[in-house]
Design a protein around this motif. Structure first.
Motif, PDB file in Angstrom:
ATOM      1  N   LEU A 103      24.341  74.594   7.184  1.00 29.37           N
ATOM      2  CA  LEU A 103      25.358  74.550   8.233  1.00 29.37           C
ATOM      3  C   LEU A 103      25.980  75.930   8.412  1.00 29.37           C
ATOM      4  O   LEU A 103      26.230  76.376   9.551  1.00 29.37           O
ATOM      5  N   LEU A 125      24.730  81.015  15.398  1.00 36.77           N
ATOM      6  CA  LEU A 125      25.307  80.648  16.682  1.00 36.77           C
ATOM      7  C   LEU A 125      26.408  81.629  17.085  1.00 36.77           C
ATOM      8  O   LEU A 125      26.513  82.034  18.251  1.00 36.77           O
ATOM      9  N   SER A 126      27.232  82.022  16.136  1.00 34.93           N
ATOM     10  CA  SER A 126      28.299  82.982  16.410  1.00 34.93           C
ATOM     11  C   SER A 126      27.739  84.327  16.855  1.00 34.93           C
ATOM     12  O   SER A 126      28.257  84.951  17.793  1.00 34.93           O
ATOM     13  N   ILE A 147      24.435  70.766  21.206  1.00 29.64           N
ATOM     14  CA  ILE A 147      24.414  72.181  20.792  1.00 29.64           C
ATOM     15  C   ILE A 147      23.023  72.768  21.012  1.00 29.64           C
ATOM     16  O   ILE A 147      22.875  73.879  21.503  1.00 29.64           O
ATOM     17  N   LEU A 192      25.878  78.052  11.893  1.00 34.93           N
ATOM     18  CA  LEU A 192      27.099  78.508  12.558  1.00 34.93           C
ATOM     19  C   LEU A 192      27.140  80.026  12.666  1.00 34.93           C
ATOM     20  O   LEU A 192      27.596  80.575  13.676  1.00 34.93           O
ATOM     21  N   THR A 193      26.653  80.715  11.632  1.00 35.28           N
ATOM     22  CA  THR A 193      26.620  82.178  11.677  1.00 35.28           C
ATOM     23  C   THR A 193      25.684  82.669  12.773  1.00 35.28           C
ATOM     24  O   THR A 193      26.030  83.558  13.559  1.00 35.28           O
TER      25      THR A 193
END
Length: 333
Positions: free
Chosen positions: A74, A81-82, A1, A78-79
């Motif tokens: 986490l 990355l989104s 990632i 993820l936020t």
């Protein structure tokens, strides 16, 4: 990632502020690994019996607090990355050929008196560094001989796509100033400088696009090579450039590093034309009529007009320079 994020972030400069947060993934991973080791130690402490009950209680409390922080971190990752992915996709989907940097007069190396421009793109990448000067000198000599304007762009005109996509924007900008544009990839040399652009156009009157069938492609495919082509400022050709640039799915499916995706996009538009419309607006030459591979060159100068060294980077730089030196000696003699 982390590797994937590192590739994507530079392509969307407006969101560089996310880079530090996103690329801290390695540090987060190390912290999680250390905490997991502490959790294992706590489990061992509990199994040792009641004498260590207080320490186990403390460690268990610490683990519960860590689990909460882990979920929080986490979620942040993820936020972020989104948001990054959304911004990247949005940049590609909404990109338009006429919605980019304006024409820069510093790109004009020579201003000819004729309304014809020879255009190329030579960015500052190391892949073409060895033969860049030779290639540009060759094209400048041709433009001077025929009194054409010579335009060289040295920057990427869309950071969200492979540099080849900048070709479409550059040609579009040039057509706003010059009714006729000869596009030449930087890995080309003009073999027969006596041939003029006017000669080519007069033989194909009324054609907005004069190009050549790609190597190893059957004529029925109508698939042409975008390394060398003559294009005129017509409504149909403006539409071809505009529609080709909106083929965003090609960028998403093949990635920003995929070479020749701009060529596929342009062919997807001309290939969708009816047979009648295609033949009315496009002249598709056979191999060696416009350009040929350097290995097929004839030193008598008869043909081809232009030599192409496809995808010439470090592997064929010496060959291109050798041809350039031989051509220069031949022309001077």
């Amino acid at each position: 990632i982390q590797h994937w994020i590192g590739m994507l972030v530079p392509t969307y400069p407006h969101f560089h502020s996310w880079k530090l947060t996103l690329l801290s993934g390695e540090a987060i991973y190390k912290m999680l690994r250390n905490r997991k080791e502490q959790q294992s130690k706590a489990s061992v402490t509990l199994s040792d019996g009641g004498s260590h009950l207080d320490a186990a209680t403390v460690d268990t409390s610490m683990i519960m607090s860590f689990n909460y922080r882990r979920r929080f971190l986490l979620g942040v990752l993820l936020t972020a990355l989104s948001i990054l992915v959304f911004c990247y996709v949005h940049a590609i989907v909404t990109a338009r050929v006429d919605n980019g940097p304006l024409f820069d007069s510093s790109w004009i190396v020579m201003n000819g008196s004729k309304q014809i421009a020879v255009v190329t793109l030579a960015d500052k990448g190391s892949k073409i560094a060895r033969f860049k000067n030779a290639s540009l000198s060759d094209k400048l000599a041709y433009a001077e001989m025929h009194n054409y304007t010579f335009i060289v762009c040295d920057i990427r005109l869309d950071d969200s796509r492979h540099v080849e996509w900048s070709k479409l924007r550059l040609v579009y900008l040039a057509l706003q100033r010059y009714p006729i544009v000869l596009w030449l990839d930087v890995d080309t040399l003009i073999w027969n400088k006596q041939v003029s652009i006017e000669d080519i156009i007069s033989k194909n009157e009324g054609k907005g696009l004069i190009t050549q069938l790609d190597l190893h492609k059957a004529p029925s495919t109508r698939y042409w090579n975008a390394g060398v082509f003559l294009i005129q400022n017509t409504t149909v050709m403006q539409s071809v450039l505009s529609q080709a640039y909106r083929q965003w799915h090609i960028v998403l499916l093949r990635g920003i590093t995929y070479f020749d995706s701009d060529q596929d996009a342009m062919n997807s538009i001309t290939g969708a034309m009816s047979q009648e419309m295609f033949h009315k607006n496009v002249h598709l030459s056979h191999y060696n009529e416009l350009w040929g591979l350097y290995r097929d060159a004839k030193w008598d100068g008869s043909r081809p007009w232009i030599l192409h060294f496809p995808n010439c980077w470090a592997d064929c730089s010496d060959t291109l320079l050798e041809y350039y030196n031989n051509m220069t000696s031949r022309d001077n003699s």
